[in-house]
Design a protein around this motif. Structure first.
Motif, PDB file in Angstrom:
ATOM      1  N   THR A 217       0.838  -1.211   0.000  1.00  0.00           N
ATOM      2  CA  THR A 217       0.000   0.000   0.000  1.00  0.00           C
ATOM      3  C   THR A 217       0.869   1.255   0.000  1.00  0.00           C
ATOM      4  OG1 THR A 217      -0.236   0.186   2.428  1.00  0.00           O
ATOM      5  CG2 THR A 217      -1.808  -1.217   1.261  1.00  0.00           C
ATOM      6  N   ASN A 220       1.766   1.850  -3.581  1.00  0.00           N
ATOM      7  CA  ASN A 220       0.638   2.506  -4.245  1.00  0.00           C
ATOM      8  C   ASN A 220       0.586   3.991  -3.882  1.00  0.00           C
ATOM      9  OD1 ASN A 220      -0.068  -0.044  -5.173  1.00  0.00           O
ATOM     10  ND2 ASN A 220      -1.643  -0.364  -3.631  1.00  0.00           N
ATOM     11  N   ALA A 221       0.790   4.277  -2.593  1.00  0.00           N
ATOM     12  CA  ALA A 221       0.698   5.654  -2.116  1.00  0.00           C
ATOM     13  C   ALA A 221       1.739   6.559  -2.758  1.00  0.00           C
ATOM     14  CB  ALA A 221       0.849   5.696  -0.597  1.00  0.00           C
ATOM     15  N   HIS A 307      -1.239   8.622   2.423  1.00  0.00           N
ATOM     16  CA  HIS A 307      -1.123   8.702   0.975  1.00  0.00           C
ATOM     17  C   HIS A 307       0.053   9.604   0.619  1.00  0.00           C
ATOM     18  CE1 HIS A 307      -2.631  12.871   0.658  1.00  0.00           C
ATOM     19  NE2 HIS A 307      -3.363  12.545   1.707  1.00  0.00           N
ATOM     20  N   ASN A 311      -2.732   9.823  -5.112  1.00  0.00           N
ATOM     21  CA  ASN A 311      -3.486   8.584  -4.913  1.00  0.00           C
ATOM     22  C   ASN A 311      -3.931   8.448  -3.464  1.00  0.00           C
ATOM     23  OD1 ASN A 311      -4.619   6.079  -5.184  1.00  0.00           O
ATOM     24  ND2 ASN A 311      -2.694   4.960  -5.323  1.00  0.00           N
ATOM     25  N   THR A 314      -5.325   4.146  -0.947  1.00  0.00           N
ATOM     26  CA  THR A 314      -4.105   3.485  -0.480  1.00  0.00           C
ATOM     27  C   THR A 314      -4.329   2.530   0.685  1.00  0.00           C
ATOM     28  OG1 THR A 314      -3.633   5.368   0.971  1.00  0.00           O
ATOM     29  CG2 THR A 314      -2.656   5.392  -1.230  1.00  0.00           C
TER      30      THR A 314
END
Length: 458
Positions: A217, A220-221, A307, A311, A314
């Motif tokens: 995650t 992704n963040a 985040h 994005n 997250t």
């Protein structure tokens, strides 16, 4: 992904570890079976599953149906069910799995399509079940192209938990939607080893379901991804580098001293001691911090998952889901579906509240209506949990388009091994066994090999 293993009755533990049936229930509960039929299911060894076994033993009644439940350690359960599904076994009629398995097993034909079963429900049963009340992100995670292959029993996302007393003592304020940089700065301000205060805790033990859960995650963040749309590996990139650097920096400069030994159990223990400022992990763990007698009860604040970039999708998504073994007989499949409906219904949730008014036995993150119940409405983490769950899009983990789904993992069979390798490289980097360049290079090679060997890259 919460992996608790708390059992309340020693006798139950012994039966569970032996794989013995935990109960046999029969009677009438809206089932359509007319011939005697036995349905077998094994559950993961955690409190919500234990509550299901106990309540079902006393409450579930279906004409001519016997339901045998066993409770197994999670690793044993995964191994048994994966072997069973991949070899066409018929030991279990209901598979108790997560969205990682559901996505790949559905593609492999290892799970029954549930649409025909839902379609056959009478209008009265459809109203009673209220399928629309199921949290969309959870149901989507166990569906393939809109077709459900499982029903989530309970689930979780992730968020930030922080100690309000420690924050107040330092005059600090936690943003409602913090960035990782803000979390790092706050953790540094709280961190005081001389007084036994840890600024921040997060899983450090290698494993795709351990340190890999929060770490992916973070990727992704930071705007990172693992593949582009042509299945070219994208690990060795500036975006991923930022996530790797932050993971190490925050744990080395403000985290627990023995980083790699911390699973969620050690993290929650540290946070519950009152000596930790910030904890990033599963929403389902918050109950432990608010339990009667807990040092932290009423002292913890809850905000959205951190985040960076643009994005904000997250947080992670995990659930324990019930799916039907397609190799089971027609009678077993129908009886299994009937039991699954009951176990994931509002009626079942009401029974959990009746047996445990604290809400600790109530399956979280499965139904929106659960969070409107009195037992949940007054819980400090309810609003943050529901906001997190309703904002999740399982199909869009990254800012850029990607050829995979999944928020704390990639829903391809090869990720379990690749993710383990990634987290071992991460651990080696965190404790200075290898450089970041080497860690990224090794992980890049691993994901490139997956794309080629799995025939994803054309």
């Amino acid at each position: 992904m919460k992996r608790s293993a708390v059992l309340s009755v020693v006798a139950v533990i012994m039966l569970a570890l032996a794989g013995s049936p935990l109960f046999i229930g029969c009677g009438k509960q809206g089932g359509s079976s007319v011939q005697p039929v036995t349905v077998n299911i094994a559950l993961a060894n955690n409190p919500n599953s234990q509550a299901l076994a106990k309540i079902a033993q006393n409450e579930y009644k279906a004409a001519g149906v016997t339901v045998n439940i066993s409770v197994l350690p999670e690793n044993d359960l995964r191994q048994r069910l994966t072997t069973e599904a991949s070899t066409g076994g018929i030991t279990y009629d209901i598979y108790y799995i997560g969205p990682y398995e559901a996505q790949t097993w559905a593609k492999n034909g290892w799970l029954e399509n549930l649409d025909p079963y839902f379609s056959k429900l009478s209008a009265e049963r459809k109203t009673w079940y209220d399928r629309e009340d199921l949290i969309k992100g959870m149901l989507d995670s166990v569906s393939l192209n809109g077709t459900p292959y499982g029903i989530p029993f309970y689930g979780e996302s992730s968020f930030i938990m922080y100690n309000k007393e420690l924050f107040a003592a330092k005059g600090l304020t936690m943003p409602q939607e913090p960035t990782w940089q803000q979390i790092y700065e706050l953790a540094k301000a709280i961190h005081d080893p001389s007084k036994g205060i840890v600024g921040f805790t997060m899983r450090g033990t290698p494993g795709w379901g351990m340190s890999g859960a929060p770490f992916v995650t973070m990727v992704n963040a930071f705007g990172g991804k693992f593949y582009d749309m042509n299945w070219n590996a994208t690990v060795n990139t500036p975006e991923q580098r930022g996530a790797w650097e932050m993971y190490k920096k925050i744990l080395r400069e403000a985290g627990q001293p023995d980083i790699l030994s911390y699973t969620y159990n050690e993290c929650i223990g540290l946070m519950a001691s009152g000596n930790c400022g910030i904890y990033y992990d599963a929403t389902s763990l918050a109950n432990d911090l608010e339990a009667d007698g807990a040092k932290t009860k009423g002292k913890i604040g809850y905000v959205m998952a951190p985040h960076d970039k643009l994005n904000k999708n997250t947080a992670w998504l995990w659930n324990w889901t019930m799916g039907i073994n397609p190799k089971a007989t027609a009678a077993k499949k129908q009886a299994a579906f009937d039991f699954m409906l009951w176990a994931t219904s509002k009626e079942y949730i009401a029974k959990t509240i009746a047996s445990d008014p604290s809400g600790a036995s109530t399956p979280p993150a499965s139904r929106s209506s659960t969070y409107k119940l009195a037992a949940y409405a007054s819980v400090p983490y309810t609003d943050a949990t529901l906001k997190t769950l309703e904002g999740i899009d399982f199909t869009k983990p990254c800012l850029d388009p990607v050829p995979y789904v999944g928020l704390q993992y990639i829903a391809i069979p090869e990720f379990a091994d690749a993710g383990d390798i990634m987290t071992r490289n991460l651990a080696d980097y965190v404790v200075d066994n290898i450089t970041l360049d080497e860690a990224l290079r090794r992980t890049q090679q691993t994901f490139e090999a997956v794309a080629k060997e799995g025939n994803y890259k054309k």
